[in-house]
Design a protein around this motif. Structure first.
Motif, PDB file in Angstrom:
ATOM      1  N   PRO A  59      31.045 -17.981   5.482  1.00 56.60           N
ATOM      2  CA  PRO A  59      31.054 -18.628   6.793  1.00 56.60           C
ATOM      3  C   PRO A  59      32.425 -19.214   7.109  1.00 56.60           C
ATOM      4  CG  PRO A  59      29.904 -19.981   5.184  1.00 56.60           C
ATOM      5  CD  PRO A  59      30.202 -18.689   4.512  1.00 56.60           C
ATOM      6  N   GLU A  60      32.648 -19.526   8.370  1.00 58.04           N
ATOM      7  CA  GLU A  60      33.894 -20.153   8.771  1.00 58.04           C
ATOM      8  C   GLU A  60      33.973 -21.569   8.204  1.00 58.04           C
ATOM      9  OE1 GLU A  60      36.401 -18.828  10.441  1.00 58.04           O
ATOM     10  OE2 GLU A  60      35.383 -16.894  10.617  1.00 58.04           O
ATOM     11  N   GLY A  61      35.188 -21.980   7.871  1.00 61.42           N
ATOM     12  CA  GLY A  61      35.405 -23.356   7.436  1.00 61.42           C
ATOM     13  C   GLY A  61      34.972 -23.612   6.012  1.00 61.42           C
ATOM     14  N   ASP A  62      34.966 -24.887   5.658  1.00 64.96           N
ATOM     15  CA  ASP A  62      34.591 -25.286   4.313  1.00 64.96           C
ATOM     16  C   ASP A  62      33.072 -25.262   4.152  1.00 64.96           C
ATOM     17  OD1 ASP A  62      37.276 -25.716   3.805  1.00 64.96           O
ATOM     18  OD2 ASP A  62      37.172 -27.855   4.270  1.00 64.96           O
ATOM     19  N   PHE A  63      32.627 -24.998   2.938  1.00 63.55           N
ATOM     20  CA  PHE A  63      31.192 -24.921   2.672  1.00 63.55           C
ATOM     21  C   PHE A  63      30.950 -25.050   1.185  1.00 63.55           C
ATOM     22  CE2 PHE A  63      32.731 -20.623   2.199  1.00 63.55           C
ATOM     23  CZ  PHE A  63      32.072 -20.161   1.081  1.00 63.55           C
ATOM     24  N   GLN A  64      29.662 -25.149   0.827  1.00 62.08           N
ATOM     25  CA  GLN A  64      29.225 -25.155  -0.560  1.00 62.08           C
ATOM     26  C   GLN A  64      28.066 -24.168  -0.710  1.00 62.08           C
ATOM     27  OE1 GLN A  64      28.450 -29.358  -1.757  1.00 62.08           O
ATOM     28  NE2 GLN A  64      29.423 -29.829   0.208  1.00 62.08           N
ATOM     29  N   PHE A  65      28.138 -23.321  -1.728  1.00 59.44           N
ATOM     30  CA  PHE A  65      27.065 -22.371  -2.022  1.00 59.44           C
ATOM     31  C   PHE A  65      26.576 -22.647  -3.432  1.00 59.44           C
ATOM     32  CE2 PHE A  65      25.753 -18.024  -3.543  1.00 59.44           C
ATOM     33  CZ  PHE A  65      24.586 -17.951  -2.786  1.00 59.44           C
ATOM     34  N   ALA A  66      25.339 -23.094  -3.546  1.00 57.63           N
ATOM     35  CA  ALA A  66      24.781 -23.491  -4.833  1.00 57.63           C
ATOM     36  C   ALA A  66      23.488 -22.747  -5.096  1.00 57.63           C
ATOM     37  CB  ALA A  66      24.520 -25.002  -4.864  1.00 57.63           C
ATOM     38  N   VAL A  84      33.105 -15.013  -6.113  1.00 59.23           N
ATOM     39  CA  VAL A  84      33.952 -15.032  -4.916  1.00 59.23           C
ATOM     40  C   VAL A  84      34.857 -13.809  -5.011  1.00 59.23           C
ATOM     41  CG1 VAL A  84      35.696 -16.275  -3.598  1.00 59.23           C
ATOM     42  CG2 VAL A  84      33.901 -17.547  -4.791  1.00 59.23           C
ATOM     43  N   TRP A  85      34.778 -12.935  -4.005  1.00 54.65           N
ATOM     44  CA  TRP A  85      35.462 -11.630  -4.052  1.00 54.65           C
ATOM     45  C   TRP A  85      36.428 -11.502  -2.884  1.00 54.65           C
ATOM     46  CZ3 TRP A  85      35.537  -7.194  -7.042  1.00 54.65           C
ATOM     47  CH2 TRP A  85      36.006  -6.029  -6.436  1.00 54.65           C
ATOM     48  N   ALA A  86      37.679 -11.185  -3.198  1.00 59.27           N
ATOM     49  CA  ALA A  86      38.683 -10.981  -2.154  1.00 59.27           C
ATOM     50  C   ALA A  86      39.538  -9.751  -2.462  1.00 59.27           C
ATOM     51  CB  ALA A  86      39.566 -12.214  -2.005  1.00 59.27           C
ATOM     52  N   GLY A  87      38.956  -8.772  -3.174  1.00 54.07           N
ATOM     53  CA  GLY A  87      39.650  -7.545  -3.530  1.00 54.07           C
ATOM     54  C   GLY A  87      39.548  -7.272  -5.017  1.00 54.07           C
ATOM     55  N   GLU A  88      39.854  -6.033  -5.417  1.00 55.19           N
ATOM     56  CA  GLU A  88      39.688  -5.626  -6.808  1.00 55.19           C
ATOM     57  C   GLU A  88      40.536  -6.427  -7.784  1.00 55.19           C
ATOM     58  OE1 GLU A  88      40.127  -1.444  -7.377  1.00 55.19           O
ATOM     59  OE2 GLU A  88      38.246  -0.965  -6.352  1.00 55.19           O
ATOM     60  N   ARG A  89      41.634  -6.985  -7.323  1.00 58.14           N
ATOM     61  CA  ARG A  89      42.504  -7.785  -8.185  1.00 58.14           C
ATOM     62  C   ARG A  89      42.538  -9.254  -7.785  1.00 58.14           C
ATOM     63  NH1 ARG A  89      45.138  -5.353 -12.847  1.00 58.14           N
ATOM     64  NH2 ARG A  89      45.076  -3.102 -12.511  1.00 58.14           N
ATOM     65  N   HIS A  90      41.627  -9.642  -6.892  1.00 57.78           N
ATOM     66  CA  HIS A  90      41.571 -11.030  -6.442  1.00 57.78           C
ATOM     67  C   HIS A  90      40.100 -11.443  -6.328  1.00 57.78           C
ATOM     68  CE1 HIS A  90      45.601  -9.770  -5.114  1.00 57.78           C
ATOM     69  NE2 HIS A  90      45.936 -11.034  -5.343  1.00 57.78           N
ATOM     70  N   LEU A 130      24.726 -23.576 -10.581  1.00 57.45           N
ATOM     71  CA  LEU A 130      26.108 -23.185 -10.335  1.00 57.45           C
ATOM     72  C   LEU A 130      26.433 -23.422  -8.864  1.00 57.45           C
ATOM     73  CD1 LEU A 130      26.040 -19.726 -12.175  1.00 57.45           C
ATOM     74  CD2 LEU A 130      26.787 -21.918 -13.145  1.00 57.45           C
ATOM     75  N   ARG A 131      27.697 -23.759  -8.579  1.00 58.72           N
ATOM     76  CA  ARG A 131      28.094 -23.966  -7.184  1.00 58.72           C
ATOM     77  C   ARG A 131      29.551 -23.552  -6.985  1.00 58.72           C
ATOM     78  NH1 ARG A 131      27.840 -29.948  -5.034  1.00 58.72           N
ATOM     79  NH2 ARG A 131      29.842 -30.040  -6.119  1.00 58.72           N
ATOM     80  N   ALA A 132      29.809 -22.858  -5.871  1.00 62.13           N
ATOM     81  CA  ALA A 132      31.169 -22.523  -5.432  1.00 62.13           C
ATOM     82  C   ALA A 132      31.391 -23.192  -4.085  1.00 62.13           C
ATOM     83  CB  ALA A 132      31.339 -21.015  -5.310  1.00 62.13           C
ATOM     84  N   SER A 133      32.544 -23.843  -3.921  1.00 56.61           N
ATOM     85  CA  SER A 133      32.870 -24.549  -2.690  1.00 56.61           C
ATOM     86  C   SER A 133      34.250 -24.133  -2.209  1.00 56.61           C
ATOM     87  CB  SER A 133      32.875 -26.071  -2.919  1.00 56.61           C
ATOM     88  OG  SER A 133      31.656 -26.515  -3.456  1.00 56.61           O
ATOM     89  N   ARG A 134      34.361 -23.929  -0.893  1.00 58.92           N
ATOM     90  CA  ARG A 134      35.675 -23.663  -0.313  1.00 58.92           C
ATOM     91  C   ARG A 134      36.236 -24.954   0.265  1.00 58.92           C
ATOM     92  NH1 ARG A 134      36.915 -18.925   3.980  1.00 58.92           N
ATOM     93  NH2 ARG A 134      35.665 -20.231   5.385  1.00 58.92           N
ATOM     94  N   LEU A 135      37.520 -25.183  -0.020  1.00 58.74           N
ATOM     95  CA  LEU A 135      38.243 -26.334   0.506  1.00 58.74           C
ATOM     96  C   LEU A 135      39.567 -25.813   1.067  1.00 58.74           C
ATOM     97  CD1 LEU A 135      37.014 -27.195  -2.609  1.00 58.74           C
ATOM     98  CD2 LEU A 135      37.401 -29.423  -1.555  1.00 58.74           C
ATOM     99  N   GLY A 136      39.533 -25.378   2.336  1.00 57.28           N
ATOM    100  CA  GLY A 136      40.729 -24.768   2.917  1.00 57.28           C
ATOM    101  C   GLY A 136      41.087 -23.509   2.165  1.00 57.28           C
ATOM    102  N   PRO A 137      42.345 -23.399   1.678  1.00 52.77           N
ATOM    103  CA  PRO A 137      42.742 -22.197   0.933  1.00 52.77           C
ATOM    104  C   PRO A 137      42.302 -22.204  -0.525  1.00 52.77           C
ATOM    105  CG  PRO A 137      44.590 -23.694   1.107  1.00 52.77           C
ATOM    106  CD  PRO A 137      43.463 -24.329   1.894  1.00 52.77           C
ATOM    107  N   ALA A 138      41.692 -23.277  -0.977  1.00 51.53           N
ATOM    108  CA  ALA A 138      41.320 -23.430  -2.389  1.00 51.53           C
ATOM    109  C   ALA A 138      39.814 -23.308  -2.567  1.00 51.53           C
ATOM    110  CB  ALA A 138      41.805 -24.779  -2.916  1.00 51.53           C
ATOM    111  N   TRP A 139      39.426 -23.150  -3.839  1.00 54.74           N
ATOM    112  CA  TRP A 139      38.029 -23.056  -4.229  1.00 54.74           C
ATOM    113  C   TRP A 139      37.763 -24.008  -5.388  1.00 54.74           C
ATOM    114  CZ3 TRP A 139      34.642 -19.902  -1.609  1.00 54.74           C
ATOM    115  CH2 TRP A 139      35.230 -18.961  -0.750  1.00 54.74           C
TER     116      TRP A 139
END
Length: 200
Positions: A59-66, A84-90, A130-139
């Protein structure tokens, strides 16, 4: 039919050996010798990316997926994963994984070209949150025994060359004959973490 989990419509890439979704509970069977890893000790080797994963655009913006993960552990490195997937090497995975010592362990793998693999702590039993959170450009990756009190596992970015991120789940059995992972209580919260360190 694509699975829906925690408000996300996921798409398999690749498909698991089998899967079943009912009442918000997703059961995934990973086949034998399935993994996601880019060995930093062998830069000429191709990435291993044959573990079944189900992903959705973030989703757009910051979020938390748990979510809660339960793993039918059979062999070392069997795992259930938030990915979290952003390409085969990322890409980055937060794993509930069987260690070589036979302990059920929280593990992270952060891949920016090559994979950076780090064990966190052992977990009693076969279930963890388990939880993944986006914080701007960071995770941020957090883990919890009960879905209430969270502990920071990793804080990272996927780098400037990463593509548009997807998020979802993965199951793996790198050296085993396969394993089953059950994901449930998934929730997507469209808010930013107020405190990175204590996970609130």
């Amino acid at each position: 039919m694509d699975p829906k989990l925690g408000g996300l419509t996921l798409r398999w890439q690749p498909e698991p050996a089998s899967w079943h979704l009912a009442g918000g509970v997703l059961s995934v069977a990973a086949g034998p010798q399935t993994d996601m890893f880019v060995d930093p000790g062998d830069p000429d080797a191709p990435p291993v990316l044959n573990a079944p994963r189900a992903l959705a655009p973030v989703p757009e913006g910051d979020f938390q997926f748990a979510l809660r993960a339960r793993v039918d552990f059979g062999e070392r490195y069997d795992a259930g994963v938030i990915l979290v997937w952003a390409g085969e090497r990322h890409w980055a995975k937060l794993c509930f994984e069987r260690s070589p010592a036979g302990e059920n362990t929280v593990v992270t793998v952060i891949t920016r070209g090559d994979s950076d693999d780090a064990n966190a702590w052992p977990v009693a039993g076969d279930t963890v949150w388990l939880r993944a959170s986006r914080l701007g450009p960071a995770w941020a990756f957090h883990s919890s025994p009960d879905g209430q009190a969270w502990q920071l596992v990793r804080y990272f970015s996927l780098g400037p060359d990463a593509g548009p991120p997807l998020i979802g789940v993965e199951a793996q059995s790198p050296v085993g004959a396969g394993c089953t992972v059950v994901f449930d209580h998934a929730r997507l919260t469209p808010t930013r973490l107020s405190d990175l360190r204590d996970g609130s």
